[in-house]
Scaffold this motif. Sequence first.
Motif, PDB file in Angstrom:
ATOM      1  N   TYR D  51       0.830  -1.195   0.000  1.00  0.00           N
ATOM      2  CA  TYR D  51       0.000   0.000   0.000  1.00  0.00           C
ATOM      3  C   TYR D  51       0.871   1.254   0.000  1.00  0.00           C
ATOM      4  CZ  TYR D  51      -3.687  -3.314   0.992  1.00  0.00           C
ATOM      5  OH  TYR D  51      -4.564  -4.366   0.896  1.00  0.00           O
ATOM      6  N   TYR D  52       0.231   2.397  -0.309  1.00  0.00           N
ATOM      7  CA  TYR D  52       0.955   3.660  -0.219  1.00  0.00           C
ATOM      8  C   TYR D  52       1.546   3.846   1.178  1.00  0.00           C
ATOM      9  CZ  TYR D  52      -1.067   4.915  -4.742  1.00  0.00           C
ATOM     10  OH  TYR D  52      -1.403   4.930  -6.062  1.00  0.00           O
ATOM     11  N   MET D  53       0.797   3.400   2.198  1.00  0.00           N
ATOM     12  CA  MET D  53       1.287   3.523   3.570  1.00  0.00           C
ATOM     13  C   MET D  53       2.585   2.748   3.766  1.00  0.00           C
ATOM     14  SD  MET D  53       0.913   4.753   6.543  1.00  0.00           S
ATOM     15  CE  MET D  53      -0.636   5.065   7.407  1.00  0.00           C
ATOM     16  N   ASP D  54       2.655   1.562   3.179  1.00  0.00           N
ATOM     17  CA  ASP D  54       3.880   0.773   3.307  1.00  0.00           C
ATOM     18  C   ASP D  54       5.072   1.507   2.685  1.00  0.00           C
ATOM     19  OD1 ASP D  54       2.354  -1.338   4.413  1.00  0.00           O
ATOM     20  OD2 ASP D  54       1.872  -2.087   2.417  1.00  0.00           O
ATOM     21  N   ALA D  56       5.386   4.715   2.347  1.00  0.00           N
ATOM     22  CA  ALA D  56       5.735   5.850   3.216  1.00  0.00           C
ATOM     23  C   ALA D  56       6.544   5.388   4.421  1.00  0.00           C
ATOM     24  CB  ALA D  56       4.461   6.571   3.666  1.00  0.00           C
ATOM     25  N   ALA D  59      10.221   4.708   3.571  1.00  0.00           N
ATOM     26  CA  ALA D  59      11.069   5.802   3.080  1.00  0.00           C
ATOM     27  C   ALA D  59      12.243   6.137   4.001  1.00  0.00           C
ATOM     28  CB  ALA D  59      10.213   7.046   2.805  1.00  0.00           C
ATOM     29  N   ASP D  87      11.452   7.885  -7.207  1.00  0.00           N
ATOM     30  CA  ASP D  87      11.696   9.287  -7.550  1.00  0.00           C
ATOM     31  C   ASP D  87      12.544   9.967  -6.473  1.00  0.00           C
ATOM     32  OD1 ASP D  87      10.497   9.627 -10.051  1.00  0.00           O
ATOM     33  OD2 ASP D  87       8.510   9.924  -9.214  1.00  0.00           O
ATOM     34  N   LEU D  88      12.276   9.611  -5.239  1.00  0.00           N
ATOM     35  CA  LEU D  88      13.019  10.193  -4.117  1.00  0.00           C
ATOM     36  C   LEU D  88      14.505   9.840  -4.201  1.00  0.00           C
ATOM     37  CD1 LEU D  88      13.097  11.523  -1.323  1.00  0.00           C
ATOM     38  CD2 LEU D  88      12.253   9.385  -0.351  1.00  0.00           C
ATOM     39  N   GLU D 122      -5.221  -9.167  -6.665  1.00  0.00           N
ATOM     40  CA  GLU D 122      -6.128  -8.422  -7.541  1.00  0.00           C
ATOM     41  C   GLU D 122      -6.266  -6.956  -7.116  1.00  0.00           C
ATOM     42  OE1 GLU D 122     -10.224  -9.399  -7.801  1.00  0.00           O
ATOM     43  OE2 GLU D 122     -10.174  -9.586  -9.980  1.00  0.00           O
ATOM     44  N   HIS D 123      -6.209  -6.707  -5.807  1.00  0.00           N
ATOM     45  CA  HIS D 123      -6.431  -5.325  -5.377  1.00  0.00           C
ATOM     46  C   HIS D 123      -5.312  -4.398  -5.842  1.00  0.00           C
ATOM     47  CE1 HIS D 123      -3.435  -4.710  -2.198  1.00  0.00           C
ATOM     48  NE2 HIS D 123      -3.548  -5.997  -1.981  1.00  0.00           N
ATOM     49  N   PRO D 126      -5.097  -1.892 -10.112  1.00  0.00           N
ATOM     50  CA  PRO D 126      -5.137  -0.454 -10.468  1.00  0.00           C
ATOM     51  C   PRO D 126      -3.834   0.273 -10.151  1.00  0.00           C
ATOM     52  CG  PRO D 126      -7.150  -1.112  -9.340  1.00  0.00           C
ATOM     53  CD  PRO D 126      -6.205  -2.259  -9.222  1.00  0.00           C
ATOM     54  N   ASN D 127      -3.179  -0.095  -9.060  1.00  0.00           N
ATOM     55  CA  ASN D 127      -1.903   0.551  -8.733  1.00  0.00           C
ATOM     56  C   ASN D 127      -0.865   0.258  -9.808  1.00  0.00           C
ATOM     57  OD1 ASN D 127      -3.536  -0.088  -6.395  1.00  0.00           O
ATOM     58  ND2 ASN D 127      -1.985   0.986  -5.190  1.00  0.00           N
ATOM     59  N   GLN D 129      -1.572  -0.412 -12.899  1.00  0.00           N
ATOM     60  CA  GLN D 129      -2.003   0.350 -14.080  1.00  0.00           C
ATOM     61  C   GLN D 129      -1.579   1.812 -13.953  1.00  0.00           C
ATOM     62  OE1 GLN D 129      -6.196  -0.509 -14.011  1.00  0.00           O
ATOM     63  NE2 GLN D 129      -6.005  -2.214 -15.458  1.00  0.00           N
ATOM     64  N   ALA D 130      -1.716   2.362 -12.763  1.00  0.00           N
ATOM     65  CA  ALA D 130      -1.289   3.746 -12.544  1.00  0.00           C
ATOM     66  C   ALA D 130       0.207   3.879 -12.806  1.00  0.00           C
ATOM     67  CB  ALA D 130      -1.638   4.190 -11.125  1.00  0.00           C
ATOM     68  N   ASN D 134       2.152   6.130 -15.548  1.00  0.00           N
ATOM     69  CA  ASN D 134       3.208   7.079 -15.192  1.00  0.00           C
ATOM     70  C   ASN D 134       4.454   6.875 -16.054  1.00  0.00           C
ATOM     71  OD1 ASN D 134       1.397   7.823 -13.297  1.00  0.00           O
ATOM     72  ND2 ASN D 134       2.692   7.449 -11.519  1.00  0.00           N
TER      73      ASN D 134
ATOM     74  N   LEU E  88      -1.516   8.717  -0.415  1.00  0.00           N
ATOM     75  CA  LEU E  88      -1.390   8.122   0.924  1.00  0.00           C
ATOM     76  C   LEU E  88      -2.594   8.462   1.793  1.00  0.00           C
ATOM     77  CD1 LEU E  88       0.307   6.744   3.139  1.00  0.00           C
ATOM     78  CD2 LEU E  88       1.573   8.876   3.399  1.00  0.00           C
ATOM     79  N   GLU E  91      -5.731   6.838   0.664  1.00  0.00           N
ATOM     80  CA  GLU E  91      -5.747   5.413   0.993  1.00  0.00           C
ATOM     81  C   GLU E  91      -6.235   5.152   2.416  1.00  0.00           C
ATOM     82  OE1 GLU E  91      -2.459   2.456  -0.073  1.00  0.00           O
ATOM     83  OE2 GLU E  91      -2.027   2.924   2.003  1.00  0.00           O
TER      84      GLU E  91
ATOM     85  N   HIS F 113      -9.642   5.152  -8.819  1.00  0.00           N
ATOM     86  CA  HIS F 113      -8.748   4.940  -9.955  1.00  0.00           C
ATOM     87  C   HIS F 113      -9.481   5.057 -11.283  1.00  0.00           C
ATOM     88  CE1 HIS F 113      -5.391   3.253 -12.174  1.00  0.00           C
ATOM     89  NE2 HIS F 113      -6.188   2.365 -12.704  1.00  0.00           N
TER      90      HIS F 113
END
Lengths: 230, 230, 230, 230, 230, 230
Positions: D51-54, D56, D59, D87-88, D122-123, D126-127, D129-130, D134, E88, E91, F113
Amino acid sequence: MKMRDIKILIINPNSNQMMTEAIQRTAVAFADGDFIVDTVSTPGAPEFIDYYMDAAKAAPGMLKLFKENEDQYDGFVVACHSDPNLDLLKEISSKPVVGIGEASMKLATMLGHSFSVISTAEHSIPNKQAMIQNYHLEKYNASVRAPKNEHTSLSAEEIFLNTAKSALEEDLAEVIVLGCAGLSGLDKNLSRELEIPVLDSIVSALVIVTGLVKAGLSISKKRRYSGIQN
Amino acid sequence: MKMRDIKILIINPNSNQMMTEAIQRTAVAFADGDFIVDTVSTPGAPEFIDYYMDAAKAAPGMLKLFKENEDQYDGFVVACHSDPNLDLLKEISSKPVVGIGEASMKLATMLGHSFSVISTAEHSIPNKQAMIQNYHLEKYNASVRAPKNEHTSLSAEEIFLNTAKSALEEDLAEVIVLGCAGLSGLDKNLSRELEIPVLDSIVSALVIVTGLVKAGLSISKKRRYSGIQN
Amino acid sequence: MKMRDIKILIINPNSNQMMTEAIQRTAVAFADGDFIVDTVSTPGAPEFIDYYMDAAKAAPGMLKLFKENEDQYDGFVVACHSDPNLDLLKEISSKPVVGIGEASMKLATMLGHSFSVISTAEHSIPNKQAMIQNYHLEKYNASVRAPKNEHTSLSAEEIFLNTAKSALEEDLAEVIVLGCAGLSGLDKNLSRELEIPVLDSIVSALVIVTGLVKAGLSISKKRRYSGIQN
Amino acid sequence: MKMRDIKILIINPNSNQMMTEAIQRTAVAFADGDFIVDTVSTPGAPEFIDYYMDAAKAAPGMLKLFKENEDQYDGFVVACHSDPNLDLLKEISSKPVVGIGEASMKLATMLGHSFSVISTAEHSIPNKQAMIQNYHLEKYNASVRAPKNEHTSLSAEEIFLNTAKSALEEDLAEVIVLGCAGLSGLDKNLSRELEIPVLDSIVSALVIVTGLVKAGLSISKKRRYSGIQN
Amino acid sequence: MKMRDIKILIINPNSNQMMTEAIQRTAVAFADGDFIVDTVSTPGAPEFIDYYMDAAKAAPGMLKLFKENEDQYDGFVVACHSDPNLDLLKEISSKPVVGIGEASMKLATMLGHSFSVISTAEHSIPNKQAMIQNYHLEKYNASVRAPKNEHTSLSAEEIFLNTAKSALEEDLAEVIVLGCAGLSGLDKNLSRELEIPVLDSIVSALVIVTGLVKAGLSISKKRRYSGIQN
Amino acid sequence: MKMRDIKILIINPNSNQMMTEAIQRTAVAFADGDFIVDTVSTPGAPEFIDYYMDAAKAAPGMLKLFKENEDQYDGFVVACHSDPNLDLLKEISSKPVVGIGEASMKLATMLGHSFSVISTAEHSIPNKQAMIQNYHLEKYNASVRAPKNEHTSLSAEEIFLNTAKSALEEDLAEVIVLGCAGLSGLDKNLSRELEIPVLDSIVSALVIVTGLVKAGLSISKKRRYSGIQN
């Protein structure tokens, strides 16, 4: 220019004389005496243009045909739906050169929301997709479909009718493009059955090339198709 | 179908009789006796179609013209480069309807790497761009240009020549599309000066519509242009 | 696979022996003894590949070279930045074939927001753009630039440095791709001057082809590049 | 630069030591003694990056690892297929940093007409695909697929094989990208079964990063990845 | 839901208290007593969010602020125009979260043919472009512009006015988006001068977030923003 | 501007009084006393707007309604999901005009999404797709779906629920947009069943138009929507 003075040469990029004759029949039926059209096979080319290698092998013969006939004809058609060596002929010609793939698909975009291409073999679907991308037609393209490679007692016409029906119903195609010169002649029957426009690609190219000749238009010789002389 | 039996009606969406006559002159010169073509002004329409409001005001008259002439003609041209009410006529027609904007820009894509549209006024550039996007032609479009709105002693032809020259040199356009029915007739001179193809949009639409009629092709009546009867 | 066992053949699609030697120098300097690399000129090809015609003329010689060397080498590079006949070689090869155009531009996308291609002649800009579209790289491409065709007392290096500087400052390019095998060797100096990455396309292709060989990867023989045997 | 002098650090963005060891095994097998490669887990990161949280949470540890090792290594790999914080790291690094997602998908585009990504859940489709959007890879992407979330007696390898088979047959993928570092090692067996290239994303990133180091190339420090120092 | 019951928290991702106060002034002036709005600075964040590193450093503080205030507020705004950590927060939140970058640019597309973003620094143009691509807004975007980095006696307002004027005249922008929370407050004056809509991004986000709250709409928790709990 | 002073006029482009009343009920329920909203039927328009012809027939009545009410209201909504004559009203209005199609689909992009549009009839799918392309929303659009045209004992709500479920599960939609003003009121139940956001397009347009009025924003009168007066 008067239509009756227009002389078109159709170059069949393969060496299959039977296909050349079928193309010529379609062309003559469309011309209906309004303009002059001849079709020639490509010497030294394979019997069928299916692969990049086939296109490469057809190039010398196509160039020879073009140069021998450049002065006698007003416009030229490349009569294989994958438009082999079309950029090459556009580059060296000062007269209109039209590919049946490009002409049929671009004409189709003026007749409905989206079109499907019916191809002869499944392995050629990505090549058709690559061509559709090169012509920037993705948003008009509902699908490329080919009959499954399986044994069946159906006639060729029934097989392609079923393929087109799937495109119409499942992919929401509103127009069908016959994606092979060898399918020339099926358009009327399929169109009657499906009740949507079905484009014969030979006819489509003749529409464009005779129109260009009559209008006095030709390939731009600036940059991309400038050729060595410029 | 024989060319000499084809009858085309050009609907000039505005009520400017002088522009109608100029369109008819271009059409007759192109037809050169090969097919029959008539041009009519739209009753009740504005003098010039420039804004969405003008297109809305032209709709009732265009519909009336179409219905009165549907049986007498084989194909129809909408002769304003912004293709006003084209979707509407495609929807109600069972015969080919061609817009001069769509036809000229799609024909241009077969003649070079990219085309520029020369428009009459700077305020219409975004509208042209929106039309180019609707036809999915962005990747073929080098630019839309219009003459600057400034006092000059140059003739109209010189002004548009300069605009086209900038498109050719700065935007790398290889083909020019004249983006207004009112520019009809400038194509030959501009093409001679620029040494690249310059498309008259009336001529372009006649190429497509006569070809469609001759080929027995028309608008798909499946879904998008199905109309109420379906 | 061990790097020291990898043997790469670079096919220079033209017949210019001096360019072949320059390519080989760049290749050997990059290999630095880690792998084996040879460069060959294409018999019967033109001195320079600039037009579609040149690519067509180079095809037979390139095919001959490929077939004669297919067994002795592990991977192949097509060393002209317009990637002539690359699809053809991908189709017939069961070993990795890499074009210097494709490799350099795709590698460039991993090093910055956008890249510019520096080309040798203005007339080839649309052809480069067409190639960039075929590789679906438009969104990564800041521009294609070529030096103006004008008399100057500047050295070739200074001319290309100025061209690249314009790309960097006016088009906001963050990476430069040298768009011709003939520019090989300029990368280090330009990069030092511009303070951004400058990609030599020969080096880029060697990065990809040696990596593919080492990883045991090759062209998919499913559909698009299946070739006749399948 | 000589390959044997190149030192690569693979940063596994999660804290799962078993996965780190599996990554290192794949890396060492690919390196085969040609270059030096180490893999480290990220301190303080979650067990799995989903997830995005993971991302973050990972980082700070990734930054710490990078800074501690910046001087000892020549190039860096981010070894999670969603390229977390790539990117970071590109922004702060003056040396090559390569994401296994970016490298594997871009390498795949050079091997066939289109690729499919096989993902673990499956969840996350979309990530993925995003991410594909990009990287502007939509036109090369046949599909993103993940096994259905259902009870089965099949082995993990059989499940992913079936998923890849569907991509190959239904989505017409010609190349498979394994969309998770945790799938590393499956590539050879799947490729043998499917008879198309299957890309291990760790291997793909090592191809790119060692090539960049050897070529003396790195991230452009102009604008997007300029970082605070510029 | 009644507007007067809606409580919005604006999270300023940086730690600059003066900017927080300016944002709150803009927000209160827009709210005009209709709804409740508070603005907070992010503890531990940098003074300004310019780079990927700044966004990473702001993440822990933003998460802390969100969690502490999740129950007391109905909707949240991320008040930096690069939308740092927006995915984030989307989510982890079951309530609406709106980024000022996303809201302002998408709102702008409903007011004219194309918009330009005015940014504070040239080095951030590619980052803005990447954001515009991620939101699939390229076709609506006329340009991203930033003032040149040069000495001038002009006031900040005059500088940004000139930048916007160039976008309006040279890039044909019809709408201006102020691309930094720090530009909040300039919209009215610029709009008066330019005679086109100028969007303050704080105001834009408040339009969207209060509307979503009032409509009972929130982030979809299916797949992309499902978060760990699902 | 205070919310309680805002007066919105919803123009139902058809003449169906029952639909007008249903729209007004939805609008009043959303407004909840916060702002003033009225809905009017279009005199002379068809009972339902389905085809281009319907939109053309609705234009005069919509223009009449707009002009009669321009001074009394602060913002206007076109309440048919195909946004008929929206460009026309944007052109002549100096106050905000919002289409329920545009507003609902663009709002949907901020909540997940991808979104699917649920339409009432299969024949309108291409028209919706054309609209999605005009708004440049293809990459956010998972699908357009309509119930199959078949006899069933299911209630309308169950039918649309099933259609939306297919979009959610097969097309991976994360947000549903109700693609017809006539579906207004179904959103809450469908959202509860599907557990994802379902957007009522009337509500969506009211969010945008009240926000624009409150913010003092309106249509840009530069170029595309400049109208004749400029």
